[in-house]
Enzyme design. Structure first.
Site, mmCIF file in Angstrom:
data_model
loop_
_atom_site.group_PDB
_atom_site.id
_atom_site.type_symbol
_atom_site.label_atom_id
_atom_site.label_comp_id
_atom_site.label_asym_id
_atom_site.label_seq_id
_atom_site.Cartn_x
_atom_site.Cartn_y
_atom_site.Cartn_z
ATOM 1 N N GLU A 435 0.848 -1.153 0.133
ATOM 2 C CA GLU A 435 -0.170 0.055 0.159
ATOM 3 C C GLU A 435 0.740 1.320 0.060
ATOM 4 O OE1 GLU A 435 -2.707 -0.778 -0.717
ATOM 5 O OE2 GLU A 435 -2.979 -2.889 0.055
ATOM 6 N N GLY A 436 2.060 1.054 -0.572
ATOM 7 C CA GLY A 436 2.770 2.171 -0.597
ATOM 8 C C GLY A 436 3.883 2.124 0.544
#
Length: 592
Positions: A435-436
């Protein structure tokens, strides 16, 4: 062999004595009295302790396997998933119009923490579905919502997020997956996506993939990206399932951790998909899902650390090793328990003070989301946007660090798989990446969020801290142990921001080189603020003679530990930031 005790008492303290939810004025919060929230969390806790936690080691040991094009989940997962679905646990905060229970997002967050602590890999199946549900709810047509949402609320159909490709992760403008428009309004999706959590499994009738792809006419980079609904099985107009779509699993990845969750390579070979949201505006729709996922991942950071901490405490109280330096505390035994030793206490206090502070921070963040969504509060929306990369980045960095610290309490036994401590560390490690990756979170914070809306939300955060300090400056108990350290740390954070403003225009690398330290500095300030608020609530309860005195005294002592031993890290982070970019960029690339 590990165990898990749901920390419901601490959750209740946050909900009713720190956040004071029923008095907040947020629609729906008036119904969250202590009896109601206790009933929900007690039941979620029982499921976590008795059903999900025993499957955690099973999932780690067995993993997922690809058989004849279908991913098989570990023993017991399908039955447990059915139990959660039938109990309505996948629908807590979903819209009643689609079969949800309509509770605040805060209650979803609290229950979700319990499920993650018990079995992170298992919970990801419904967690990803919740994110996909939110994206379709926010950007779908009425017809799309009517078809997909009722079945995703119940997790009869689950959802995924397909972004990453073999040659591009963060830089989504490089993606090659194509979407070819058809005369009936659909698109043919062709390409390969990797690292797709819950990409396939045997626990739901259908899997609804949300896939980023490039449609004609969108231009270069992310401006040309659109988001598409691509179901595993095509869906008829009446909601029944049709033919298998042209999407398949290329492989199930072998990973360091979260073995119980199927991380898949997904191949799209002219699969039929439908546009979600506006053409060439896929990034906007995707970030609806991504921002929710980042908060959920930040929660994973401390929730896994909570489980690891509980087991480390139990071991430290049971394991006999050495004698207390001040004299034997177990004179009838051959040695004293580990917990008598100051270094073990330090280790455990690091864990305890982080987990409880992070829980408070995350619950506050969830309440901001409710305030933003249920009251159309732009200020709350701006503040949680600012805090999201901190929740995700700081809490997953520290959460992994705390699982390693818990493992350390066991010494060599912590390195042996049968004790189960290795799994906590291995599972927690992914939260720093997906998610980053956390470096991207830091760049997002410093490069985008600080200056968003002219720095309005950053100033609002500092004003919030200042207001709390001023409001409570007359409380001598709070001042020395909590307010003074918080004030000093907040000044360090402001000084770092001023340094970026003064030096960043001359050399942009200055801000980028200091971004990771700034994210951690802001994380410490946020936890410091939470600890000050918790201490205030605990002192009020002690003054009133209410509740469990030992609980409140432990809360104050734990908070004092964080303020004295963890919060001073802001000075170190400031010194690093003020050293500028030169130490970071000194070596030529070929010198490495």
């Amino acid at each position: 062999m590990t165990s898990f005790t749901p920390p419901v008492a601490d959750m209740q303290f946050l909900l009713h004595e720190v956040l004071r939810v029923s008095e907040s004025g947020i629609p729906g919060y008036g119904d969250l009295d202590a009896g109601f929230t206790s009933a929900v969390l007690d039941e979620a806790g029982k499921l976590s302790r008795d059903l999900l936690e025993p499957l955690n080691a099973v999932g780690d040991r067995e993993g997922c396997r690809l058989e004849n094009g279908v991913v098989r989940t570990p023993t017991g997962f399908a039955e447990a998933f059915r139990t959660l679905r039938e109990g309505g646990w996948t629908a807590l905060d979903c819209d009643p119009a689609y079969g949800g229970q309509g509770l605040p997002y805060l209650m979803h967050t609290a229950a979700n923490e319990l499920f993650v602590s018990a079995n992170m890999a298992f919970n990801m199946y419904q967690g990803l579905t919740h994110g996909a549900y939110s994206a379709i709810q926010a950007h779908g047509t009425d017809a799309q919502k009517a078809i997909y949402l009722p079945r995703m609320v119940t997790c009869e159909w689950t959802g995924t997020m397909n972004l990453t490709e073999p040659h591009c992760g963060t830089d989504l403008g490089l993606m090659r997956t194509k979407a070819e428009p058809q005369t009936d309004g659909s698109y043919l999706i062709t390409g390969q996506k990797i690292f797709i959590s819950a990409g396939d499994h045997d626990m739901a009738e259908n899997i609804i993939h949300l896939v980023l792809a490039k449609a004609p006419g969108g231009g270069e980079g992310t401006k040309g990206v659109s988001l598409f609904i691509v179901p595993k099985f095509l869906v008829n107009a009446d909601g029944t399932l049709g033919a298998r779509n042209a999407v398949s699993v290329g492989k199930v990845e072998e990973k360091m951790g979260i073995h119980g969750n199927a991380t898949c390579v997904m191949n799209y070979d002219g699969a039929t998909g439908w546009l979600l949201g506006d053409l060439h505006k896929g990034m906007r729709a995707m970030f609806t899902m991504m921002n929710e996922a980042r908060l959920g991942v930040g929660l994973q950071g401390y929730a896994v650390a909570e489980a690891a901490y509980q087991n480390a405490v139990a071991y430290a109280k049971d394991r006999l090793q050495g004698r207390a330096i001040t004299g034997a505390e177990n004179p009838s035994g051959p040695a004293d328990p580990l917990i008598v030793h100051p270094d073990i206490r330090r280790n455990l206090m690091d864990q305890k003070s982080f987990v409880e502070g992070a829980r408070a921070f995350t619950f506050w963040g969830a309440s901001l989301i409710d305030r933003a969504h249920r009251m159309n509060d732009a200020e709350a929306d701006g503040l949680i946007s600012l805090l999201t990369p901190v929740i995700k980045g700081f809490q997953t960095d520290k959460g992994f660090e705390m699982t390693v610290a818990a493992q350390q309490v066991y010494g060599g036994h912590g390195y042996i798989e049968e004790q189960g401590m290795s799994q906590f560390a291995r599972d927690a490690r992914i939260a720093m990446i997906y998610e980053g990756a956390n470096g991207i979170q830091a760049l997002d914070l410093v490069g985008r969020k600080l200056a968003a809306d002219g720095g309005k939300h950053t100033m609002a955060f500092f004003d919030l801290v200042k207001a709390f300090l001023k409001e409570n400056e007359g409380d001598a108990r709070l001042k020395a142990g909590f307010l003074d350290p918080l004030k000093a740390a907040s000044k360090h954070l402001q000084a770092a921001g001023m340094f970026f403003m003064a030096e960043g225009m001359k050399n942009p690398n200055t801000a980028l080189a200091g971004s990771y330290d700034f994210m951690h500095m802001m994380g410490h300030v946020c936890l410091g603020l939470m600890w000050a608020k918790m201490a205030k609530a605990a002192y009020a309860a002690l003054d009133a003679g209410a509740g469990d005195r030992d609980f409140y005294e432990a809360k104050v002592a734990t908070g004092r530990y964080y303020m004295a031993r963890q919060l001073p890290a802001t000075a170190m982070h400031l010194a690093r930031i003020q050293s500028g970019a030169d130490p970071v960029m000194a070596l030529a690339a070929e010198t490495f």
